[in-house]
Structures are given as C-alpha cells and as structure tokens.
Design a protein around this motif. Sequence first.
Motif, PDB file in Angstrom:
ATOM      1  N   LEU A 174       0.828  -1.204   0.000  1.00 44.46           N
ATOM      2  CA  LEU A 174       0.000   0.000   0.000  1.00 44.46           C
ATOM      3  C   LEU A 174       0.863   1.256   0.000  1.00 44.46           C
ATOM      4  O   LEU A 174       0.583   2.229  -0.715  1.00 44.46           O
ATOM      5  CB  LEU A 174      -0.919  -0.018   1.218  1.00 44.46           C
ATOM      6  N   ILE A 175       1.943   1.218   0.787  1.00 51.36           N
ATOM      7  CA  ILE A 175       2.864   2.367   0.803  1.00 51.36           C
ATOM      8  C   ILE A 175       3.531   2.533  -0.556  1.00 51.36           C
ATOM      9  O   ILE A 175       3.637   3.642  -1.099  1.00 51.36           O
ATOM     10  CB  ILE A 175       3.913   2.183   1.898  1.00 51.36           C
ATOM     11  N   GLN A 177       2.431   1.591  -3.408  1.00 50.75           N
ATOM     12  CA  GLN A 177       1.445   2.061  -4.380  1.00 50.75           C
ATOM     13  C   GLN A 177       1.208   3.563  -4.254  1.00 50.75           C
ATOM     14  O   GLN A 177       1.139   4.282  -5.255  1.00 50.75           O
ATOM     15  CB  GLN A 177       0.141   1.300  -4.188  1.00 50.75           C
ATOM     16  N   LYS A 178       1.101   4.043  -3.014  1.00 51.67           N
ATOM     17  CA  LYS A 178       0.903   5.479  -2.808  1.00 51.67           C
ATOM     18  C   LYS A 178       2.115   6.276  -3.275  1.00 51.67           C
ATOM     19  O   LYS A 178       1.970   7.349  -3.890  1.00 51.67           O
ATOM     20  CB  LYS A 178       0.621   5.750  -1.338  1.00 51.67           C
ATOM     21  N   LEU A 181       2.043   6.343  -7.070  1.00 54.12           N
ATOM     22  CA  LEU A 181       1.042   7.280  -7.568  1.00 54.12           C
ATOM     23  C   LEU A 181       1.476   8.722  -7.378  1.00 54.12           C
ATOM     24  O   LEU A 181       1.247   9.574  -8.253  1.00 54.12           O
ATOM     25  CB  LEU A 181      -0.291   7.032  -6.842  1.00 54.12           C
ATOM     26  N   ALA A 182       2.128   9.007  -6.236  1.00 54.76           N
ATOM     27  CA  ALA A 182       2.628  10.370  -6.008  1.00 54.76           C
ATOM     28  C   ALA A 182       3.705  10.728  -7.020  1.00 54.76           C
ATOM     29  O   ALA A 182       3.729  11.838  -7.565  1.00 54.76           O
ATOM     30  CB  ALA A 182       3.167  10.492  -4.584  1.00 54.76           C
TER      31      ALA A 182
END
Length: 436
Positions: A174-175, A177-178, A181-182
């Motif tokens: 999840l980290i 992926q974030k 995306l950033a």
Amino acid sequence: LADLWWIYSKPVPADGRELWTLFLQCSCITVVIGGLFYNWMFASLEYSWHLSVAMAVPFSLLLLLTLLLVHPARCVFSMIMPTLGTKQGRKLLFSTCIMIAVVNITPNIMSNIKTILQVIKCISKNSSDSLLNSTALLEKVSWEFGDALQDTIHSIYKPMNGHFRLSLLQNSSLIYQKMHLAGEKISREFLSAEVLVKDSIRVANRLAAGFFMLYLCFESTWYLKNYLTNLRFDNFYITKKLERLAVDRRAAHVLVGSSKKLIRPTGLKLSWEEVVLCLVQAMLVTVALLLLLLLLAMDHFAFSVADTAVRKAAQFSDVPITLSIKYKVSAGWITGFVFKLLSRPSEKLLLGDFNRTYHHHLIFSSALCRISPPTPPNPSVLLVVGLLFCILYATVFLETFARRLCRRIAASFFPGWEEQRALHLFGRLARRHSKE
C-alpha cells in the motif's frame, strides 16, 4: 552589375531583353526568398513541413508577380534587406534566440529536474522499505524473546503469555502504491507544465515573428513614403548630385562651411545623435544578453545538481543497525529464604538467560531504481546564441549605415526625386550661408 541594377530599378523595361533580364532577376530573388521563408517557418517557427510548403509556394508566386509588375514594391523589397540591420532585424534575431532557448534549453532543465525527483523517489522508496523491514525485525525479536520467557523450569514461574504485541503494518504494498502514484502525479504535472510553457512561448514567438516581419515591410514602406513626400526627411548627406549642383552654381564653399552638420553617405563618420542611439541600442542588447545568459546558467546549474545527486546517491553506503538484548532473571533474597524453609534449592530458581544480537541494514539506494542520466547542456546552443548576439551587436553599429544604404536605394529607384531633394538641400544651405 551596374547595368543589372539599372534594369532592376527602372520603372518600365525599355525592350524585350530588359524585360527578360528583369524576369530572371525577380525569379532568382523569389527562389532564394521562398527557400528562406520555408526554412524560417519549418526550422525556426516549428510549423509542419506541409504547412510550410503550402505557405511558401503562394508567397513565392505572389512575390514574383509583385516584383515584376510594381516598381515601388521592388524598391520597398530592396530596402527590406538593409532594414534587417536595424532594430526591426534585431527583433527578428531576438525572436530566433527565444525560440532556440525554448526548443533546447527549457526541456533540458526540465529533464534534469526530473532526474533529481527520481533520485529523491528512489531514496524515499528504499529508506521506507528498510524501515518496514526493521519493524519486521522487531517483531521477530519480540517473538523470540517471548519464547525465551516461556522456557522456564517450573510452570509456576511461567508467564501466561510471554509474547509482545506489536502493531505492525503488514501490507507494505500500500505504501509502495501510494509512493508510485505520487511520483506519477509529479511527473505528469511536470510534463504538463513543460508542454504548456513550450506551447505558450512557441505561439507567442510565432505571433511576434509575424508581427516583426510585417512591421519590417511597413518600416521600409514608411521610409519610402517619407522619402517621396518630405524633402527634409533624411536629407543631410553630401551626395554626388549635391556636389555637382554646388560646382555648377559655383558655390562649393557652401558645402565646406556646413561640413560639421553634413556627412557623406559613403563615409564612416557618425553624427552625435547617431552615436547616442548606437549606445542606447547596445545597452538594450546587453540586457537581453544577460537574461539569456541567466537562462543558460540555470541550465548548467540544473545539470550540476542532477549529476551530483545521481553520483552521491550511488555512493550511499548501508547504515548498519545492531540490536543486542541481554536478559537474566534470578530469585530475590526473600524468595530464596522462603524456598530454603521449604528445602528447595535456590539454583533451580534461576530462569533461562537471553543474550542475543540482531543485525539490520538501512538501505537508501539500490541498483534497481530507474534513474535517467542527467542531460548535459548542448554546447552548440551556446555557440549559436553567441553568434546571433555577435550579429546583434554588429547591427547596432551598422544600423546607421543600413539607413544610408536605404536612402541610396531609394535614390537609385527615383533619380528625378533625388534631384529635387538635392536642390532643396542646396537652397537651405545657401540661405543659411547668406544669413551667416
């Protein structure tokens, strides 16, 4: 050459030979100007090649008909060439310099900034990954330590649960992926900003170049209009016709006495007003040069920072972390005294020792990171810009001589009007000399 120029500057050809000569002259000029116009639109203004061809062909045909049929148009067109050496020509050169900067320097700066952001993204990803792994290590240590607490001799001393409860983030994807995306969002924003800046400056440069070209034609037309309507306009030169007129009237002393205010169109002498104008224009060119040098310095600075960031990121060493746990429990003197009363050996009261060392490494960079190499500044851009500014500085001091050449061109196209201008100037000089 004199005969060719005479045929070119005549209002109407005298015979068929002169007509064919004029047609060949206009055709050669049209081919050269049409090729330059196509190259200007395609290479400098960055139009598509088919649009450039579609604009260059009708422009060439229209130019051929205009030069062949309209005598004043030939005069205006001939004055456009020396007018390129004036401030209007400098504006076109400034437009070319801006386009070179937009096409070559700005994307290079944006590319190096992207490289810096990629380095930051790589360091952030690897450092966060190492931190997550360190929490997994703590979880391992806690469970091993809890198991050691459970390994007691007597069940009476055994804890109900010797494991530590740590709240760990198990889903590290999840980290990632974030962070991905950033990073993609930042890249898209930079790409959109780069495209917006390039398109805006390209459109502005096209509009400015078209306006400067039209104003260049307007200025030549305005000069010819003033030459043909105002006898005082740009009429302070000692021409051959003025000298011949003074000799015919036996008044050569009039020209000698007024030599401080009159200059020869073929000489190198500049009036005080012309010198001041040259200095002012040179200062303006210097200001533009400083602004463009600032942009070039930003390009070199961005490359230097990006190159340093990539090299330093590759040299980052792993940071070792050592976690040592020493644990030993024994019964106190009160508990020992009680067990002595119960005839129990106190040595059996000792719990198992726990002495272990754990090692971990914090990683800040990795070979798996996709980092584009920094883009060095293009030395040819600096060479071209330097050459263009050398031409700009040359045009500052050649502007006066370009205007004199415009006057000679107008005089060759309209010799009868030049006679009236010389007569008008001689009359002014003669009246001033008589008053003195």
